[in-house]
Design a protein around this motif. Structure first.
Motif, PDB file in Angstrom:
ATOM      1  N   ALA B 219       0.843  -1.195   0.000  1.00  0.00           N
ATOM      2  CA  ALA B 219       0.000   0.000   0.000  1.00  0.00           C
ATOM      3  C   ALA B 219       0.880   1.248   0.000  1.00  0.00           C
ATOM      4  O   ALA B 219       1.963   1.265   0.575  1.00  0.00           O
ATOM      5  CB  ALA B 219      -0.908   0.011   1.222  1.00  0.00           C
ATOM      6  N   SER B 220       0.386   2.293  -0.672  1.00  0.00           N
ATOM      7  CA  SER B 220       1.150   3.539  -0.694  1.00  0.00           C
ATOM      8  C   SER B 220       0.918   4.303   0.615  1.00  0.00           C
ATOM      9  O   SER B 220       0.032   3.968   1.394  1.00  0.00           O
ATOM     10  CB  SER B 220       0.695   4.402  -1.868  1.00  0.00           C
ATOM     11  OG  SER B 220      -0.537   5.005  -1.550  1.00  0.00           O
ATOM     12  N   TYR B 221       1.747   5.351   0.840  1.00  0.00           N
ATOM     13  CA  TYR B 221       1.630   6.130   2.066  1.00  0.00           C
ATOM     14  C   TYR B 221       0.205   6.649   2.236  1.00  0.00           C
ATOM     15  O   TYR B 221      -0.397   6.523   3.295  1.00  0.00           O
ATOM     16  CB  TYR B 221       2.613   7.295   2.032  1.00  0.00           C
ATOM     17  CG  TYR B 221       2.464   8.230   3.209  1.00  0.00           C
ATOM     18  CD1 TYR B 221       3.027   7.912   4.436  1.00  0.00           C
ATOM     19  CD2 TYR B 221       1.762   9.419   3.089  1.00  0.00           C
ATOM     20  CE1 TYR B 221       2.880   8.758   5.520  1.00  0.00           C
ATOM     21  CE2 TYR B 221       1.613  10.277   4.161  1.00  0.00           C
ATOM     22  CZ  TYR B 221       2.174   9.938   5.367  1.00  0.00           C
ATOM     23  OH  TYR B 221       2.028  10.781   6.431  1.00  0.00           O
ATOM     24  N   TRP B 222      -0.351   7.236   1.153  1.00  0.00           N
ATOM     25  CA  TRP B 222      -1.677   7.843   1.282  1.00  0.00           C
ATOM     26  C   TRP B 222      -2.753   6.801   1.472  1.00  0.00           C
ATOM     27  O   TRP B 222      -3.706   7.016   2.213  1.00  0.00           O
ATOM     28  CB  TRP B 222      -1.979   8.729   0.073  1.00  0.00           C
ATOM     29  CG  TRP B 222      -1.106   9.948   0.084  1.00  0.00           C
ATOM     30  CD1 TRP B 222      -0.134  10.270  -0.805  1.00  0.00           C
ATOM     31  CD2 TRP B 222      -1.122  10.993   1.064  1.00  0.00           C
ATOM     32  NE1 TRP B 222       0.464  11.452  -0.446  1.00  0.00           N
ATOM     33  CE2 TRP B 222      -0.123  11.912   0.697  1.00  0.00           C
ATOM     34  CE3 TRP B 222      -1.872  11.227   2.219  1.00  0.00           C
ATOM     35  CZ2 TRP B 222       0.152  13.060   1.436  1.00  0.00           C
ATOM     36  CZ3 TRP B 222      -1.609  12.366   2.960  1.00  0.00           C
ATOM     37  CH2 TRP B 222      -0.605  13.273   2.567  1.00  0.00           C
ATOM     38  N   GLN B 223      -2.588   5.642   0.811  1.00  0.00           N
ATOM     39  CA  GLN B 223      -3.551   4.563   1.039  1.00  0.00           C
ATOM     40  C   GLN B 223      -3.541   4.141   2.503  1.00  0.00           C
ATOM     41  O   GLN B 223      -4.588   3.934   3.110  1.00  0.00           O
ATOM     42  CB  GLN B 223      -3.202   3.353   0.160  1.00  0.00           C
ATOM     43  CG  GLN B 223      -3.675   3.510  -1.281  1.00  0.00           C
ATOM     44  CD  GLN B 223      -3.166   2.385  -2.157  1.00  0.00           C
ATOM     45  OE1 GLN B 223      -2.073   1.854  -1.927  1.00  0.00           O
ATOM     46  NE2 GLN B 223      -3.938   2.027  -3.168  1.00  0.00           N
ATOM     47  N   ILE B 224      -2.313   4.029   3.041  1.00  0.00           N
ATOM     48  CA  ILE B 224      -2.196   3.604   4.437  1.00  0.00           C
ATOM     49  C   ILE B 224      -2.874   4.624   5.354  1.00  0.00           C
ATOM     50  O   ILE B 224      -3.655   4.263   6.240  1.00  0.00           O
ATOM     51  CB  ILE B 224      -0.706   3.438   4.830  1.00  0.00           C
ATOM     52  CG1 ILE B 224      -0.126   2.238   4.081  1.00  0.00           C
ATOM     53  CG2 ILE B 224      -0.563   3.267   6.324  1.00  0.00           C
ATOM     54  CD1 ILE B 224       1.352   2.037   4.329  1.00  0.00           C
ATOM     55  N   GLN B 225      -2.595   5.914   5.110  1.00  0.00           N
ATOM     56  CA  GLN B 225      -3.186   6.927   5.983  1.00  0.00           C
ATOM     57  C   GLN B 225      -4.703   6.912   5.876  1.00  0.00           C
ATOM     58  O   GLN B 225      -5.417   7.045   6.861  1.00  0.00           O
ATOM     59  CB  GLN B 225      -2.650   8.326   5.645  1.00  0.00           C
ATOM     60  CG  GLN B 225      -1.137   8.469   5.704  1.00  0.00           C
ATOM     61  CD  GLN B 225      -0.529   7.862   6.959  1.00  0.00           C
ATOM     62  OE1 GLN B 225      -1.093   7.918   8.047  1.00  0.00           O
ATOM     63  NE2 GLN B 225       0.648   7.264   6.813  1.00  0.00           N
ATOM     64  N   ARG B 226      -5.196   6.757   4.613  1.00  0.00           N
ATOM     65  CA  ARG B 226      -6.637   6.853   4.423  1.00  0.00           C
ATOM     66  C   ARG B 226      -7.356   5.635   4.984  1.00  0.00           C
ATOM     67  O   ARG B 226      -8.413   5.752   5.581  1.00  0.00           O
ATOM     68  CB  ARG B 226      -6.964   7.018   2.935  1.00  0.00           C
ATOM     69  CG  ARG B 226      -8.286   7.723   2.707  1.00  0.00           C
ATOM     70  CD  ARG B 226      -8.564   7.979   1.236  1.00  0.00           C
ATOM     71  NE  ARG B 226      -8.375   6.802   0.409  1.00  0.00           N
ATOM     72  CZ  ARG B 226      -7.549   6.745  -0.625  1.00  0.00           C
ATOM     73  NH1 ARG B 226      -6.840   7.799  -0.958  1.00  0.00           N
ATOM     74  NH2 ARG B 226      -7.426   5.637  -1.331  1.00  0.00           N
ATOM     75  N   SER B 227      -6.759   4.453   4.829  1.00  0.00           N
ATOM     76  CA  SER B 227      -7.543   3.290   5.266  1.00  0.00           C
ATOM     77  C   SER B 227      -7.139   2.758   6.639  1.00  0.00           C
ATOM     78  O   SER B 227      -7.857   1.928   7.188  1.00  0.00           O
ATOM     79  CB  SER B 227      -7.502   2.175   4.218  1.00  0.00           C
ATOM     80  OG  SER B 227      -6.454   2.351   3.317  1.00  0.00           O
ATOM     81  N   ILE B 228      -6.032   3.222   7.196  1.00  0.00           N
ATOM     82  CA  ILE B 228      -5.689   2.759   8.552  1.00  0.00           C
ATOM     83  C   ILE B 228      -5.713   3.914   9.544  1.00  0.00           C
ATOM     84  O   ILE B 228      -6.473   3.900  10.514  1.00  0.00           O
ATOM     85  CB  ILE B 228      -4.296   2.079   8.571  1.00  0.00           C
ATOM     86  CG1 ILE B 228      -4.326   0.832   7.687  1.00  0.00           C
ATOM     87  CG2 ILE B 228      -3.920   1.703   9.997  1.00  0.00           C
ATOM     88  CD1 ILE B 228      -3.015   0.116   7.620  1.00  0.00           C
ATOM     89  N   THR B 229      -4.895   4.934   9.295  1.00  0.00           N
ATOM     90  CA  THR B 229      -4.747   5.982  10.308  1.00  0.00           C
ATOM     91  C   THR B 229      -6.055   6.716  10.569  1.00  0.00           C
ATOM     92  O   THR B 229      -6.504   6.806  11.713  1.00  0.00           O
ATOM     93  CB  THR B 229      -3.667   6.987   9.882  1.00  0.00           C
ATOM     94  OG1 THR B 229      -2.485   6.271   9.513  1.00  0.00           O
ATOM     95  CG2 THR B 229      -3.356   7.933  11.013  1.00  0.00           C
TER      96      THR B 229
END
Lengths: 296, 329
Positions: B219-229
């Motif tokens: 997952a890309s940084y933004w994907q990670i932030q959007r779907s986890i953080t």
């Protein structure tokens, strides 16, 4: 109020979360991160620095170049405030108010929390709910009746008149933070203490106090800063300048010497410094108390 | 005549005689301790918090100037007046504006900065201390300092001139069209650090394994932030929003210090609390001022309970009405 909501959530959140810092890859290079952080810091402490540095300038400097640096540095504003006596009197009043509020609030709350956490009796939940409900009672709502109450007690213009309500209003947060601490002390320790012949009261002083110290310190700091920065209550209760605490003193000084901007800035920075020093010494406790609560 | 009934009665009496004094004494001792330990806190709390709040509700039924006992009972008339009081209604609008703007201005900014700071960078703890400084400083100092900087001849306008933005210079405090935005900037400045620290703490509570798993999945940084953080930050955001709303509804100190006692309603920044103080203390309409206070309380209470019921429930199980259950904590 804040801390409470956080604490109760934090307790719940403790279970699944254990993460600390991590290394996630960021699309930006690090210099830009530092650049943005620097901008954020500049915005946050810029006005504070303006107040402090402004005290080192003369009024002429401030008039001709309002956003400049001290040139040359002028120390007389600070020395005049520090030697005039008003500042020290108000400083003393603030210290008395904040220290007595802290001591009173934490000791009363600790005793009450001990009862709520470790005694089994009917009405225990009601007692806790009473304090929890107190979070919903802002000082704003109570301020006029409070003034009338203090007046009928003959305590207007006394520090006692602001300390007593400050203790009352700081109790809910303190009780609600302390109860979980006291409840977390294992029953076995209490039983062991009983077997060793110490009563409930002896157990309180020998075991409970030391074990709940982190909670006591956090709540103490919150109560201290709350009392130190309190403005509304002193505004209503204190009308004699000799009894002013620093927040009132700053406002009085600012309106009295409104043309002497440099002096106002010096007075303001000096009254801010104790809180800032206190904060930087106990920073870990404050931030930890807030964030630790939410982290669990 | 030694039938079982008598024998049993005798046994009960005997056991009661043997048991009750000891149990009773321990019981009384315990009650004494409870009263001794919890009594002072309850007395202080009832006397200086509960009692005044109820008195506010009581005084709100009177036309009363604050001297002598209140005698002129007018029932709900104060409350009826409040509903048509233009000054109060505009103050209420200002509060609503501040609530909404605090949420939309501070929330995204705080989350963005928290994301930025939530990584291994040097001096992170120092950064945290520094952005927290405005939150610790007293409202009086914030108000005095900003008040001086925002004067027409103050540092802000001078600075704008120096960097070639003369067109942006304004009368930040006295111009009623600008004043509430000025107030919003000062509020954001004072409370953004608190929001950032909260969000950071929330982010640090998210388990590393989730990020590791996402990274393994590519997952890309933004994907990670959007779907986890962001989803896992939900509870923190909701608690922060709650605190921000309640704080915005009670706002008093900053407005009162910068805009003064009477100017506040013409400057376009009056709040329900400054109006209450003005009526209750400065113009001496104690009865009416208390009715205003009760209205502020009711508005806060309704909003708090609604928010808790519909938004916070899944996070907190009642942060404000929490009862200490046996296995709680």
């Amino acid at each position: 109020m804040s801390q409470v909501a956080l604490t109760s959530r934090g307790r719940k959140a403790r279970r699944p979360y254990g993460g600390t810092s991590r290394k996630s890859s960021v699309p930006w290079g690090k210099p830009s991160v530092y650049l943005i952080a620097t901008v954020l810091i500049a915005i946050c402490i810029g006005p504070v620095l303006y107040i402090i540095l402004g005290g080192f300038r003369s009024n002429a400097q401030i008039t001709t170049d309002p956003s400049g640096m001290p040139n040359p540095w002028v120390f007389s504003n600070y020395t005049e405030v520090l030697t005039a006596g008003t500042f020290w009197q108000q400083f003393g009043n603030s210290v008395i108010s904040a220290v007595l509020t802290t001591v009173g609030c934490v000791s009363l709350a600790l005793a009450a929390s001990y009862v709520i956490a470790r005694y089994n009796f009917r009405g225990r939940n009601a007692m806790f709910s009473l304090f929890a409900a107190g979070l919903m009672f802002p000082m704003t709502v109570a301020i006029t009746p409070l003034y009338i109450l203090i007046r009928s007690l003959g305590l207007t213009n006394t520090l006692a008149g602001i300390i007593l309500p400050q203790i009352g209003f700081a109790l809910p947060v303190t009780v609600i933070i302390l109860v979980p601490f006291l409840r977390a002390i294992p029953k076995e320790i209490e039983e062991a203490a009983m077997i060793d012949g110490s009563g409930r009261v002896g157990f309180f002083f020998r075991m409970v106090l030391p074990l709940s110290l982190p909670g006591v310190i956090t709540t103490g700091i919150l109560a201290f800063i709350g009392a130190w920065n309190n403005y509304m209550l002193p505004l209503f209760i204190l009308s004699d300048p000799a009894k002013y605490t620093l927040p009132l003193g700053v406002q009085a000084f600012a309106s009295q010497y409104s043309v002497n901007t440099a002096a106002v800035l010096a007075f303001t920075s000096l009254s801010m410094l104790p809180a800032l020093l206190f904060f930087s010494v106990f920073e870990r406790r404050i931030v930890g108390g807030l964030t630790g609560a939410i982290k669990g | 005549m030694t039938d079982p009934t008598t024998a049993r009665a005798g046994a009960i009496t005997a056991s009661a005689r043997a048991g009750r004094p000891r149990v009773g004494r321990a019981d009384w001792l315990k009650r004494g301790e409870i009263i001794l330990l919890a009594g002072p806190a309850i007395v202080m709390f009832s006397g200086f918090v509960i009692f005044p709040v109820f008195m506010a509700a009581y005084y709100g039924f009177f036309r009363w100037k604050g001297f002598g006992p209140p005698t002129d009972f007018i029932g709900l008339q104060n409350y009826v007046t409040i509903l048509t009081d233009q000054l109060f209604l505009s103050a209420m609008q200002h509060n609503a504006f501040i609530v909404v703007l605090s949420l939309v201005m501070q929330g995204p900014i705080a989350i963005a900065f928290a994301l930025l700071l939530n990584q291994q960078i040097k001096g992170r703890s120092l950064i945290r201390v520094l952005i927290f400084v405005p939150y610790v400083i007293a409202e009086v100092i914030v108000g005095t300092g900003w008040g001086l900087m925002l004067q027409t001849t103050g540092a802000v306008n001078d600075f704008l001139g120096k960097i070639g933005l003369e067109s942006l210079q304004a009368d930040w405090i006295a111009d009623p069209k600008i004043a509430i935005w000025t107030l919003m900037v000062i509020i954001s400045w004072k409370y953004i650090g608190f929001a950032v620290i909260l969000m950071l703490a929330g982010m640090q509570g998210i388990p590393d394994e989730l990020y590791e798993a996402a990274a393994v999945d590519g997952a890309s940084y933004w994907q990670i932030q959007r779907s986890i953080t962001l989803p896992l930050l939900g509870p923190t955001i909701r608690i922060w929003a709650f605190l921000s709303i309640i704080g915005s509804l009670q706002l008093f100190d900053l407005v009162y210090i910068i805009w003064g006692q009477y100017v506040a309603d013409t400057a376009g920044t009056s709040t329900m609390a400054t109006y209450m103080v003005r009526e209750g203390r400065l113009t001496g309409n104690y009865g009416y001022g208390n009715a205003v206070a009760v209205v502020i309380f009711l508005i806060s209470l309704v909003i708090a309970l609604t928010y808790q019921r519909f938004v916070l429930r899944r996070d907190t199980e009642g942060a404000l009405t929490e009862k200490p259950g046996k296995d709680k904590f």
